[in-house]
Design an enzyme around this catalytic site. Structure first.
Site, PDB file in Angstrom:
ATOM      1  N   LYS A  48      -7.268   8.659  12.318  1.00 59.97           N
ATOM      2  CA  LYS A  48      -8.233   8.365  11.243  1.00 59.97           C
ATOM      3  C   LYS A  48      -9.521   9.165  11.407  1.00 59.97           C
ATOM      4  O   LYS A  48     -10.153   9.525  10.417  1.00 59.97           O
ATOM      5  CB  LYS A  48      -8.542   6.866  11.191  1.00 59.97           C
ATOM      6  CG  LYS A  48      -7.381   6.068  10.621  1.00 59.97           C
ATOM      7  CD  LYS A  48      -7.808   4.715  10.119  1.00 59.97           C
ATOM      8  CE  LYS A  48      -6.662   4.030   9.404  1.00 59.97           C
ATOM      9  NZ  LYS A  48      -6.840   2.620   9.210  1.00 59.97           N
ATOM     10  N   LYS A 107       5.678   7.965   7.973  1.00 57.94           N
ATOM     11  CA  LYS A 107       5.294   6.551   7.896  1.00 57.94           C
ATOM     12  C   LYS A 107       4.556   6.277   6.585  1.00 57.94           C
ATOM     13  O   LYS A 107       3.623   7.011   6.240  1.00 57.94           O
ATOM     14  CB  LYS A 107       4.365   6.205   9.084  1.00 57.94           C
ATOM     15  CG  LYS A 107       4.043   4.730   9.175  1.00 57.94           C
ATOM     16  CD  LYS A 107       2.922   4.471  10.160  1.00 57.94           C
ATOM     17  CE  LYS A 107       1.640   4.228   9.406  1.00 57.94           C
ATOM     18  NZ  LYS A 107       0.514   3.801  10.219  1.00 57.94           N
ATOM     19  N   LYS A 147      -1.335   4.452   2.975  1.00 57.84           N
ATOM     20  CA  LYS A 147      -2.186   4.832   1.853  1.00 57.84           C
ATOM     21  C   LYS A 147      -2.848   6.185   2.136  1.00 57.84           C
ATOM     22  O   LYS A 147      -2.973   7.023   1.256  1.00 57.84           O
ATOM     23  CB  LYS A 147      -3.244   3.740   1.658  1.00 57.84           C
ATOM     24  CG  LYS A 147      -3.798   3.725   0.271  1.00 57.84           C
ATOM     25  CD  LYS A 147      -4.761   2.595   0.074  1.00 57.84           C
ATOM     26  CE  LYS A 147      -5.503   2.810  -1.225  1.00 57.84           C
ATOM     27  NZ  LYS A 147      -6.626   1.909  -1.378  1.00 57.84           N
TER      28      LYS A 147
END
Ligand code: TYM
Length: 283
Positions: free
Chosen positions: A114, A194, A197
């Protein structure tokens, strides 16, 4: 024997099949076992580790609760609540952050993914996210935490935090166990990676039929035509179908793959029929 169950879902909007098949479906099964005491939390404090529009966030919190209930969690049997309404979560996160080690957090793959290349620009909240998750779980003495495979590392760190705290301060916290869905795989997205979003590869749970069909028809498949006989186990459309359809339908589609003569369009239409929530899932 009564088991304490805890899990959380971020209210980031548009929950997808990864959330449902990886976690929420398990929540429902655990909710249905009368021995269990279940707590399901809408983790808005986790959601704000990335920038949120306050109005949308409020909506998404309600939508997440609605998804829980629509999926079959009974609010009369299980507790459903919003993380930020219980200030003990933030307070416990601070205390536990004095126990957690930077070395542990540095190993978290979700943070690495992230934060991207420039870690200096990542927020401290994103970095210490697993400590807040440890607080969520440990506050309730949860023994079982149903999650998707991507959260396993966070459950491990929760156990490390609890064990270190217990070692320093005396027996205080229960060490939780993760419970992941049967086939222990990530739910694949439309690109075979995977489903998430942030990868923009989701098939969402609640969508008007036209949009749902578009997402499913957009699933990337390999270049070998399906008209030739193919092992269905090597096809991501089939992988999703298997998770949604009853055994007899799975066997029927498996035979069609093996016989050849069917196109990907047909396989995707079959998947669409199972993924259309308005016609309800196969359970
Ligand atoms: P979140 O909101 O990203 O996802 C919610 C649940 O969905 C699962 N999931 C998947 N499972 C399989 N395959 C996929 N492609 C997939 N995508 C999502 C996730 O594993 C998760 O179980 N950190 C957590 C929320 C959290 C939490 C907690 C969970 C906060 N505190 C305490 C358990 C206990 C998260 O971001 O999940």
């Amino acid at each position: 024997m009564t088991k304490k169950i805890f899990s959380g879902v971020q209210p980031t909007g548009n929950l997808h099949l990864g959330n449902y098949l990886g976690a929420i479906k398990n929540f429902v099964e655990l909710n249905n076992d009368k021995e269990n005491e279940c707590i399901f939390c809408v983790v808005d404090l986790h959601a704000i580790t990335v920038k949120q529009n306050p109005k949308e966030l409020r909506n998404n919190i309600r939508e997440t609760v609605a998804t829980f209930v629509a999926s079959g969690i009974n609010p009369q049997k299980s507790i459903i609540f919003n993380q930020s309404k219980v200030s003990a979560h933030s307070e416990a996160a601070w205390i536990l952050s004095c126990v957690a080690r930077m070395g542990w957090l540095n190993r978290m793959t979700q943070f690495k993914e992230k934060a991207g290349k420039d870690k200096e620009k990542a927020s401290i909240g994103l970095y210490s996210y697993p400590v807040l998750m440890a607080a969520d779980i440990l506050l309730y003495d949860a023994e079982v935490v149903p999650v998707g495979k991507d959260q396993l590392q966070h459950i491990e760190i929760t156990r490390d935090v609890a064990a270190r705290f217990n070692h320093q301060m005396g027996d205080t916290f229960v060490l939780p166990q993760a419970k992941i869905q049967e086939n222990e795989q990530y739910i694949p997205g439309t690109d075979g990676q995977k489903m998430s979003k942030s990868r923009n590869n989701t098939i969402n749970i609640f969508l008007p039929q036209k949009k749902l069909r578009k997402q499913i028809m957009g699933i990337q498949t390999d270049s070998t035509p399906l008209e030739d006989p193919k092992n269905p186990e090597n096809c991501n459309v089939f992988a999703l179908y298997k998770l949604l359809a009853p055994a007899s339908s799975i066997q029927a589609l498996r035979e069609k793959y093996l016989a050849g003569g069917m196109g990907y369009g047909h396989a995707k239409t079959k998947l669409y029929e199972k993924a259309d929530w308005s016609k309800s899932y196969a359970y």
